[in-house]
Motif scaffolding. Structure first.
Motif, PDB file in Angstrom:
ATOM      1  N   VAL A  51       0.838  -1.203   0.000  1.00 22.15           N
ATOM      2  CA  VAL A  51       0.000   0.000   0.000  1.00 22.15           C
ATOM      3  C   VAL A  51       0.870   1.249   0.000  1.00 22.15           C
ATOM      4  O   VAL A  51       0.620   2.211  -0.742  1.00 22.15           O
ATOM      5  CB  VAL A  51      -0.948  -0.009   1.214  1.00 22.15           C
ATOM      6  CG1 VAL A  51      -1.746   1.286   1.285  1.00 22.15           C
ATOM      7  CG2 VAL A  51      -1.890  -1.207   1.151  1.00 22.15           C
ATOM      8  N   LEU A  52       1.928   1.240   0.817  1.00 21.28           N
ATOM      9  CA  LEU A  52       2.825   2.392   0.894  1.00 21.28           C
ATOM     10  C   LEU A  52       3.572   2.585  -0.427  1.00 21.28           C
ATOM     11  O   LEU A  52       3.808   3.718  -0.856  1.00 21.28           O
ATOM     12  CB  LEU A  52       3.817   2.201   2.039  1.00 21.28           C
ATOM     13  CG  LEU A  52       3.206   2.103   3.445  1.00 21.28           C
ATOM     14  CD1 LEU A  52       4.287   1.825   4.480  1.00 21.28           C
ATOM     15  CD2 LEU A  52       2.455   3.387   3.802  1.00 21.28           C
ATOM     16  N   THR A  53       3.934   1.495  -1.077  1.00 21.83           N
ATOM     17  CA  THR A  53       4.604   1.578  -2.373  1.00 21.83           C
ATOM     18  C   THR A  53       3.690   2.216  -3.416  1.00 21.83           C
ATOM     19  O   THR A  53       4.120   3.064  -4.210  1.00 21.83           O
ATOM     20  CB  THR A  53       5.043   0.184  -2.842  1.00 21.83           C
ATOM     21  OG1 THR A  53       5.971  -0.358  -1.896  1.00 21.83           O
ATOM     22  CG2 THR A  53       5.696   0.228  -4.203  1.00 21.83           C
ATOM     23  N   ALA A  54       2.420   1.838  -3.410  1.00 22.03           N
ATOM     24  CA  ALA A  54       1.456   2.432  -4.343  1.00 22.03           C
ATOM     25  C   ALA A  54       1.271   3.911  -4.059  1.00 22.03           C
ATOM     26  O   ALA A  54       1.166   4.729  -4.982  1.00 22.03           O
ATOM     27  CB  ALA A  54       0.122   1.695  -4.247  1.00 22.03           C
ATOM     28  N   ALA A  55       1.244   4.278  -2.780  1.00 22.80           N
ATOM     29  CA  ALA A  55       1.111   5.693  -2.416  1.00 22.80           C
ATOM     30  C   ALA A  55       2.304   6.490  -2.918  1.00 22.80           C
ATOM     31  O   ALA A  55       2.166   7.610  -3.434  1.00 22.80           O
ATOM     32  CB  ALA A  55       0.977   5.831  -0.900  1.00 22.80           C
ATOM     33  N   HIS A  56       3.497   5.930  -2.793  1.00 22.29           N
ATOM     34  CA  HIS A  56       4.712   6.619  -3.215  1.00 22.29           C
ATOM     35  C   HIS A  56       4.749   6.783  -4.730  1.00 22.29           C
ATOM     36  O   HIS A  56       5.264   7.789  -5.251  1.00 22.29           O
ATOM     37  CB  HIS A  56       5.934   5.848  -2.731  1.00 22.29           C
ATOM     38  CG  HIS A  56       7.224   6.572  -2.933  1.00 22.29           C
ATOM     39  ND1 HIS A  56       8.001   6.404  -4.057  1.00 22.29           N
ATOM     40  CD2 HIS A  56       7.868   7.491  -2.165  1.00 22.29           C
ATOM     41  CE1 HIS A  56       9.072   7.157  -3.968  1.00 22.29           C
ATOM     42  NE2 HIS A  56       9.026   7.839  -2.835  1.00 22.29           N
TER      43      HIS A  56
END
Length: 344
Positions: free
Chosen positions: A186-191
């Motif tokens: 999820v954090l990778t997609a946000a970044h």
């Protein structure tokens, strides 16, 4: 703006020499490790990374990440982060806030950073309580929550962070929880999203609101109540035996049974991250009757705030030479001759 140069790091490169001070068992430990595992996968550079926080348990985060950091004032982290991004748009900004810091005193600042679409990752830790100030009810506390400020039970209707973000105009909205193995995804997609990327992270406060999310986030036995969304994939959960479909008469979502993998026949919806109306319906699903929608709910980029500011600055300065002395000498001026005479 130039694309950031990716470098090789390890989790250890993102750990500081500071003693991590949260209550034993706090969900913040798991979130910290998820972030420290994610940053090397992104090729992030500690020298180009900034963590900005307000006030609260979550806001200790900058002390524990080996990068630049600002521990600012209550609710105002979005304003500081916006200023940092405008001063140096090349920096990779992570904003850390909580349900109290971000949605109470900081609600207006959070709204503006979202509607402006400033390019940064915003992690809101939601434990549905004020942890740092000893367990008062927060803007996200459920009705009936007993706390020092609501001794016979809260009567407030709780705020929903993801719904707030969508309403404020956010172009990326996602959800995860502290101990989930999928949180780094999820954090990778946000970044990867260019703009303000809002991630609500359900976080267990072991002291003042223990296990409040166990219905869907318990380490074992809660998987059937999690709907992990993936763009272009059907909305299935409970071992693919149930799914989310559209009730076309009521224009609402409903849970349907799926037999023998025939999800199309059951009318299960395929997730489309660019469908804003669908995202609104997903965040409004009442838990219990529905599973908890997790992962990327909405992702539809548009030009960022800093891009517009940079373009405006460039246009305003075209054909002009920087001359500070001339600027200071322009307009109304006074000459002081030391005689005591009136200025002329």
């Amino acid at each position: 703006m130039n694309a950031p140069v990716k470098i090789e790091t390890t989790l250890k490169d993102w750990e500081t020499d500071q003693e991590v001070r949260w209550c034993p068992g706090c969900g913040d430990y798991a979130i910290l490790k998820a972030v420290q595992r994610t940053l090397p996968q992104l090729g992030a550079d500690p020298a180009n990374t900034v963590f900005v926080s307000g006030i609260g348990c979550s806001s200790r985060f900058p002390y524990y990440i080996e990068s630049y950091g600002f521990h600012t004032i209550h609710g105002r982290a979005p304003a500081f982060a916006t200023g940092i991004k405008l001063a140096n748009p090349e920096l990779d900004i992570w904003l850390v806030t909580g349900d109290g810091d971000g949605l109470s005193i900081g609600g207006n600042h959070l709204m503006h950073v979202l509607r402006r679409n400033v390019n940064m990752q915003i992690m809101l830790f939601n434990n549905e309580i004020y942890g740092l100030t000893k367990g008062q009810a927060s803007p996200t506390s459920r009705e009936g929550t007993k706390s020092p400020s609501t001794p016979i039970g809260s009567y407030d209707h709780p705020a929903r962070p993801a719904a707030f973000a969508l309403g404020a105009g956010a172009r990326f909205v996602a959800r995860g929880f502290d101990v989930s193995k999928k949180l780094p995804e999820v954090l990778t997609a946000a970044h990867a999203h260019q703009g303000a990327a809002f991630v609500e992270i359900f976080q267990n406060c072991i002291v003042y609101n223990k296990d409040v999310f166990d219905d869907f986030a318990a380490p074992k036995g809660a998987e059937d109540r999690q709907l992990w969304l993936e763009n272009g994939k059907p909305m299935l959960f409970a071992g693919d035996t149930k799914g989310i479909a559209l009730d076309r008469d009521a224009l609402t979502l409903k849970v349907v049974d799926v037999a023998d993998g025939e999800w199309e026949a059951a009318g299960v919806i395929v997730h489309d991250v660019a469908n804003r109306s669908l995202a609104h319906m997903l965040v409004e699903m009442p838990f219990g009757e529905f599973p908890m929608a997790l992962g990327v709910l909405y992702d539809d980029p548009r030009p960022t705030f800093e891009e517009a500011v940079i373009a405006e600055r460039k246009k305003a300065s075209e054909g002009k030479a920087a001359d500070l002395a001339r600027l200071l000498g322009s307009g109304q001026t006074w000459t002081v001759d030391g005689t005591g005479a009136d200025p002329v």
